[in-house]
Design a protein around this motif. Structure first.
Motif, PDB file in Angstrom:
ATOM      1  N   VAL B   1      -6.950  58.561  61.115  1.00  0.00           N
ATOM      2  CA  VAL B   1      -7.022  58.160  59.704  1.00  0.00           C
ATOM      3  C   VAL B   1      -7.332  59.397  58.846  1.00  0.00           C
ATOM      4  CG1 VAL B   1      -8.127  56.616  58.052  1.00  0.00           C
ATOM      5  CG2 VAL B   1      -7.942  55.908  60.447  1.00  0.00           C
ATOM      6  N   SER B   2      -6.446  59.730  57.927  1.00  0.00           N
ATOM      7  CA  SER B   2      -6.689  60.874  57.036  1.00  0.00           C
ATOM      8  C   SER B   2      -7.407  60.377  55.774  1.00  0.00           C
ATOM      9  CB  SER B   2      -5.359  61.515  56.642  1.00  0.00           C
ATOM     10  OG  SER B   2      -4.687  60.670  55.727  1.00  0.00           O
ATOM     11  N   PRO B   3      -8.017  61.294  54.996  1.00  0.00           N
ATOM     12  CA  PRO B   3      -8.640  60.860  53.737  1.00  0.00           C
ATOM     13  C   PRO B   3      -7.655  60.101  52.846  1.00  0.00           C
ATOM     14  CG  PRO B   3      -9.366  63.077  54.255  1.00  0.00           C
ATOM     15  CD  PRO B   3      -8.306  62.731  55.285  1.00  0.00           C
ATOM     16  N   ASP B   4      -6.406  60.584  52.737  1.00  0.00           N
ATOM     17  CA  ASP B   4      -5.421  59.893  51.896  1.00  0.00           C
ATOM     18  C   ASP B   4      -5.123  58.488  52.406  1.00  0.00           C
ATOM     19  OD1 ASP B   4      -5.262  62.010  50.219  1.00  0.00           O
ATOM     20  OD2 ASP B   4      -3.250  62.651  50.804  1.00  0.00           O
ATOM     21  N   GLN B   5      -4.997  58.359  53.731  1.00  0.00           N
ATOM     22  CA  GLN B   5      -4.721  57.031  54.309  1.00  0.00           C
ATOM     23  C   GLN B   5      -5.878  56.073  54.040  1.00  0.00           C
ATOM     24  OE1 GLN B   5      -4.043  58.290  58.319  1.00  0.00           O
ATOM     25  NE2 GLN B   5      -1.809  58.081  58.189  1.00  0.00           N
ATOM     26  N   LEU B   6      -7.103  56.557  54.242  1.00  0.00           N
ATOM     27  CA  LEU B   6      -8.262  55.679  54.013  1.00  0.00           C
ATOM     28  C   LEU B   6      -8.317  55.259  52.542  1.00  0.00           C
ATOM     29  CD1 LEU B   6     -10.798  54.251  55.090  1.00  0.00           C
ATOM     30  CD2 LEU B   6     -12.104  56.315  54.535  1.00  0.00           C
ATOM     31  N   GLN B   7      -8.084  56.235  51.654  1.00  0.00           N
ATOM     32  CA  GLN B   7      -8.145  55.925  50.231  1.00  0.00           C
ATOM     33  C   GLN B   7      -7.070  54.914  49.828  1.00  0.00           C
ATOM     34  OE1 GLN B   7      -8.741  59.332  47.719  1.00  0.00           O
ATOM     35  NE2 GLN B   7      -7.593  58.383  46.045  1.00  0.00           N
ATOM     36  N   GLU B   8      -5.852  55.099  50.346  1.00  0.00           N
ATOM     37  CA  GLU B   8      -4.771  54.143  50.054  1.00  0.00           C
ATOM     38  C   GLU B   8      -5.117  52.745  50.560  1.00  0.00           C
ATOM     39  OE1 GLU B   8      -0.808  55.264  51.430  1.00  0.00           O
ATOM     40  OE2 GLU B   8      -1.135  57.215  50.463  1.00  0.00           O
ATOM     41  N   ARG B  23     -12.769  58.282  45.708  1.00  0.00           N
ATOM     42  CA  ARG B  23     -11.900  59.188  46.439  1.00  0.00           C
ATOM     43  C   ARG B  23     -12.493  59.484  47.811  1.00  0.00           C
ATOM     44  NH1 ARG B  23     -11.053  64.226  45.285  1.00  0.00           N
ATOM     45  NH2 ARG B  23     -12.571  64.507  43.618  1.00  0.00           N
ATOM     46  N   ALA B  24     -11.609  59.575  48.823  1.00  0.00           N
ATOM     47  CA  ALA B  24     -12.062  59.955  50.163  1.00  0.00           C
ATOM     48  C   ALA B  24     -12.033  61.474  50.254  1.00  0.00           C
ATOM     49  CB  ALA B  24     -11.173  59.321  51.219  1.00  0.00           C
ATOM     50  N   VAL B  25     -13.157  62.069  50.601  1.00  0.00           N
ATOM     51  CA  VAL B  25     -13.289  63.525  50.648  1.00  0.00           C
ATOM     52  C   VAL B  25     -13.101  64.022  52.075  1.00  0.00           C
ATOM     53  CG1 VAL B  25     -14.901  65.453  50.299  1.00  0.00           C
ATOM     54  CG2 VAL B  25     -14.871  63.532  48.685  1.00  0.00           C
ATOM     55  N   ALA B  26     -13.692  63.351  53.034  1.00  0.00           N
ATOM     56  CA  ALA B  26     -13.620  63.777  54.434  1.00  0.00           C
ATOM     57  C   ALA B  26     -13.673  62.541  55.311  1.00  0.00           C
ATOM     58  CB  ALA B  26     -14.779  64.705  54.763  1.00  0.00           C
ATOM     59  N   VAL B  27     -12.808  62.508  56.300  1.00  0.00           N
ATOM     60  CA  VAL B  27     -12.749  61.353  57.201  1.00  0.00           C
ATOM     61  C   VAL B  27     -12.550  61.859  58.621  1.00  0.00           C
ATOM     62  CG1 VAL B  27     -11.475  59.262  57.832  1.00  0.00           C
ATOM     63  CG2 VAL B  27     -11.713  59.879  55.414  1.00  0.00           C
ATOM     64  N   ASP B  28     -13.517  61.639  59.477  1.00  0.00           N
ATOM     65  CA  ASP B  28     -13.302  61.838  60.916  1.00  0.00           C
ATOM     66  C   ASP B  28     -14.203  60.866  61.669  1.00  0.00           C
ATOM     67  OD1 ASP B  28     -15.859  63.088  61.463  1.00  0.00           O
ATOM     68  OD2 ASP B  28     -15.063  64.887  60.518  1.00  0.00           O
ATOM     69  N   VAL B  29     -14.235  60.955  62.989  1.00  0.00           N
ATOM     70  CA  VAL B  29     -15.001  59.948  63.731  1.00  0.00           C
ATOM     71  C   VAL B  29     -16.511  60.188  63.622  1.00  0.00           C
ATOM     72  CG1 VAL B  29     -13.136  59.369  65.338  1.00  0.00           C
ATOM     73  CG2 VAL B  29     -14.768  61.195  65.931  1.00  0.00           C
ATOM     74  N   GLU B  30     -16.905  61.358  63.153  1.00  0.00           N
ATOM     75  CA  GLU B  30     -18.337  61.640  63.017  1.00  0.00           C
ATOM     76  C   GLU B  30     -18.879  61.169  61.671  1.00  0.00           C
ATOM     77  OE1 GLU B  30     -20.062  62.786  65.505  1.00  0.00           O
ATOM     78  OE2 GLU B  30     -18.215  62.941  66.672  1.00  0.00           O
ATOM     79  N   THR B  31     -18.057  61.317  60.636  1.00  0.00           N
ATOM     80  CA  THR B  31     -18.582  61.087  59.290  1.00  0.00           C
ATOM     81  C   THR B  31     -17.464  60.755  58.307  1.00  0.00           C
ATOM     82  OG1 THR B  31     -19.870  62.123  57.528  1.00  0.00           O
ATOM     83  CG2 THR B  31     -18.482  63.578  58.786  1.00  0.00           C
ATOM     84  N   VAL B  32     -17.759  59.885  57.372  1.00  0.00           N
ATOM     85  CA  VAL B  32     -16.839  59.617  56.265  1.00  0.00           C
ATOM     86  C   VAL B  32     -17.589  59.933  54.970  1.00  0.00           C
ATOM     87  CG1 VAL B  32     -15.716  57.771  54.946  1.00  0.00           C
ATOM     88  CG2 VAL B  32     -15.376  57.931  57.422  1.00  0.00           C
TER      89      VAL B  32
END
Lengths: 150, 150
Positions: B1-8, B23-32
């Motif tokens: 999941v990229s920041p753009d995908q999560l935001q959409e 807005r989604a700034v950072a998205v990974d399995v450790e932190t959103v």
């Protein structure tokens, strides 16, 4: 404070209340009831987004404290210090939040402390439900009132 | 999941996220990390409305759990069961919420329970702050994942 006055104040001061299409249903010193429709508050499961439920409860709780302080002719800034919510079942339609003092007997002590120290804390609780359904969520918030400078 | 995908996904499924201009700034399995500007989330004191802070934290926490489950190729419905927030200082500008697992060591147990019982609970925490300032609020939420039926 009438329901229309509270609603106008919320719309003017807190634009999220307008985005949520919040309406004030009942406003008096005992209780404030606010409602919002599902559509602007929906989530991916076609139920009310938890953040919208939290926001409606916060607005109702804040509205009750505002109304009570107005009726006492006290000017104070209100700050939320903590809140918690328990979600018992999903809300899947127009939803309501009814805010009340957690302990009405503490009110006079709260006013005394506010007069004496210029600052006092009080807990407001709110119950949330969906039209013609049982309680779906419970909110508790601690607010601090700080006497406004003249 | 990229920041753009999560935001959409958030904009499509949870319209309040759009009203808040999240807005989604950072998205990974450790932190959103999500952010929102002050203006659509302002209150009568020209600071961030507590309900908006709660909603941003809830979205970040939910987004983290969603991202982790996607990365494990698990399909589950996520329901929030309870949350709490402590407000330490006002947010008076663009604000951020960073969500993480409360206890990363519990993750494998959470997945085991989800597989075995079709349902499991986990706690996500989030910290909120304003650009270049210290932590202003802390969120904790318990989510229940329920295995999606095929």
């Amino acid at each position: 404070v009438s329901p229309d006055q509270l609603q106008e104040y919320l719309y003017a001061q807190i634009p999220l209340s307008q985005a949520m299409a919040v309406r004030a249903v009942a406003v008096d010193v005992e209780t404030v009831v606010l409602t919002a429709p599902l559509q602007p508050n929906i989530n991916h499961q076609r139920t009310v987004f938890g953040g919208s439920a939290c926001a409606l409860a916060t607005l109702a709780a804040w509205g009750l404290l505002y109304t009570r302080l107005q009726s006492e002719q006290k000017r104070a800034d209100l700050v939320i210090q903590r809140n918690s919510m328990e979600f018992e079942r999903p809300l899947a339609g127009r939803f309501f939040a009814r805010a009340e003092l957690d302990d009405p007997q503490r009110w006079s002590q709260f006013l005394d402390t506010l007069d004496r120290r210029g600052k006092a804390r009080i807990r407001i609780v709110a119950r949330l439900w969906q039209e013609e359904r049982e309680i779906a969520a419970r909110f508790s918030g601690d607010f601090v009132a700080v006497q406004a400078r003249r």
